[in-house]
Design a protein around this motif. Structure first.
Motif, PDB file in Angstrom:
ATOM      1  N   MET A   1     -14.110   0.546 -40.637  1.00 15.82           N
ATOM      2  CA  MET A   1     -13.539   0.530 -41.985  1.00 15.82           C
ATOM      3  C   MET A   1     -13.787   1.874 -42.671  1.00 15.82           C
ATOM      4  N   SER A   2     -12.790   2.362 -43.376  1.00 16.26           N
ATOM      5  CA  SER A   2     -12.965   3.584 -44.165  1.00 16.26           C
ATOM      6  C   SER A   2     -13.008   3.244 -45.641  1.00 16.26           C
ATOM      7  N   GLN A   3     -13.879   3.911 -46.328  1.00 14.23           N
ATOM      8  CA  GLN A   3     -13.955   3.713 -47.780  1.00 14.23           C
ATOM      9  C   GLN A   3     -14.080   5.062 -48.467  1.00 14.23           C
ATOM     10  N   PHE A   4     -13.507   5.187 -49.624  1.00 16.18           N
ATOM     11  CA  PHE A   4     -13.739   6.372 -50.445  1.00 16.18           C
ATOM     12  C   PHE A   4     -14.007   5.876 -51.854  1.00 16.18           C
ATOM     13  N   TYR A   5     -15.229   6.069 -52.335  1.00 13.44           N
ATOM     14  CA  TYR A   5     -15.608   5.552 -53.653  1.00 13.44           C
ATOM     15  C   TYR A   5     -16.079   6.697 -54.527  1.00 13.44           C
ATOM     16  N   LEU A   6     -15.444   6.862 -55.653  1.00 16.17           N
ATOM     17  CA  LEU A   6     -15.864   7.915 -56.583  1.00 16.17           C
ATOM     18  C   LEU A   6     -15.416   7.524 -58.000  1.00 16.17           C
ATOM     19  N   PRO A   7     -16.279   6.816 -58.710  1.00 17.01           N
ATOM     20  CA  PRO A   7     -15.854   6.273 -60.001  1.00 17.01           C
ATOM     21  C   PRO A   7     -15.910   7.269 -61.162  1.00 17.01           C
TER      22      PRO A   7
END
Ligand SMILES: [Fe+2]
Length: 373
Positions: A1-7
């Motif tokens: 799974m790929s995730q990109f989190y940057l809030p």
């Protein structure tokens, strides 16, 4: 799974803080400014932030005692100032140290019943006061990561707090770099380079994180010439590229974390006072040498180097010899660094090649001869 989190919302512009003063309105009526020494005053960031706050009729107090590699004790002191003044939000202004401290302060202020130990406890429901970050160097990328690294004197090392603390807003203005001394630009720019390489060549990297790392490596490479020659006179365009590279590096490590060079660097900083970027980048040549040829050539190519020797030359040109230390002392500290990192299998597993104690030694001692020549 790929995730990109940057809030974090990122705004980048000339005079970004004053132009976007109204953005501060939603965070409350009183701010705590967290800074280190006088650099935020000298580079104009303090002036801009206070102008913006006054414009919006937001009250503020400040704590300007954040030292390089801030301790937990400093964070507790700064939180005390915020608590006494019932602040609603925190603004961190400066390099990685000030911003990392501001993150931990924002956690303590939102959790008044907890003491400093809480920073290192696991709590998936951790809260923090709203946080605005204004970077004034081109290295840590802290404005876009959730990481806060503090010095823990009892453990004689630096340690990330357990919580991920992302700023609500990051305000990026390259003008604060214009007055930065040469050493500061070198130290922070090489920190950014280490972030880019360690994130790109990382078992946790994804196409999304690599996209940031590649863009950052190319930006960094496009202005690396400012580190050559006898005069250091970067133009605004060069500084903008370095700032961009630093933010992109932050975006990349926010996804992957850092790797072995950072892991080996902490004792060098703790025991010898070697600035963080210089210490982390010290291990990059050995790290690159352990990679397979294809990966190494890819990374060197993005920056514009033909071989590892080009990087080593540039590093040596920027930082020179390690004059502060005797060879025997450095050997002892590097051995300690290997020992400590070998107890951290999670960090070792981020390397794109198998790692054991011998490999760690190879990377740690790669530059030992060169260092004293
Ligand atoms: Fe770093």
């Amino acid at each position: 799974m790929s995730q990109f989190y940057l809030p974090t919302r990122i705004l980048q512009d000339t005079d970004v803080v004053v132009k976007n003063a109204f953005e501060l309105n939603g965070f409350g009526k009183k701010a705590l400014l967290v800074m280190g020494g006088n650099s935020a005053v000298n580079n104009g960031a303090y002036h801009d932030v206070t102008t913006a706050l006054q414009k919006e009729k937001i009250d503020f107090v400040y704590f300007n005692g954040v030292e390089p590699n801030p301790t937990v004790g400093t964070v507790v002191k700064a939180a005390g100032v915020g608590r006494m003044n019932s602040v609603d939000f925190v603004i961190g202004i400066g390099g990685g140290s000030a911003m990392d401290a501001a993150k931990a302060v924002a956690v303590l202020l939102a959790n008044p019943k907890r003491n400093a130990d809480y920073l290192f406890e696991n709590d998936p429901y951790v809260t923090h006061l709203p946080l605005v970050l204004v970077p004034t160097t081109c290295g840590s990328g802290s404005e876009v990561t959730g990481v806060s690294v503090l010095t823990v004197p009892e453990k004689k090392t630096k340690k990330s707090i357990s919580h991920k603390v992302y700023a609500e807003l990051a305000l990026i203005d390259v003008k604060y770099l214009k007055t930065a001394p040469r050493e500061l630009v070198f130290n922070t720019a090489f920190d950014a380079l280490a972030h880019l390489i360690e994130s790109f060549a990382n078992t946790r990297s994804t196409d999304y994180s690599k996209m940031c790392a590649v863009a950052g490596l190319k930006k960094w490479g496009a202005c690396r010439r400012v580190f050559d020659g006898s005069k250091f006179q970067p133009g605004e365009n060069d500084l903008r590229k370095l700032m961009d590279a630093s933010v992109m590096a932050g975006m990349a490590i926010a996804q992957t974390g850092t790797g072995i060079p950072h892991g080996l660097s902490y004792p060098m900083t703790y025991y010898l006072g070697i600035p963080h970027g210089r210490a982390a980048a010290y291990f990059l040549a050995g790290y690159l040498d352990c990679m397979n040829e294809h990966l190494r050539d890819q990374i060197l190519g993005f920056i514009g180097y033909s071989e590892i020797r080009d990087y080593r030359k540039q590093y040596k040109y920027c930082f020179g010899r390690l004059e502060v230390v005797q060879k025997e002392q450095l050997i002892q500290i590097l051995a300690h660094a290997v020992d400590e990192l070998s107890k951290n299998p999670e960090k070792c597993a981020t390397a794109p090649f198998p790692v054991d104690v011998e490999v760690l030694k190879y990377i740690a001692f790669y530059e030992i001869q060169e260092t004293f020549e």
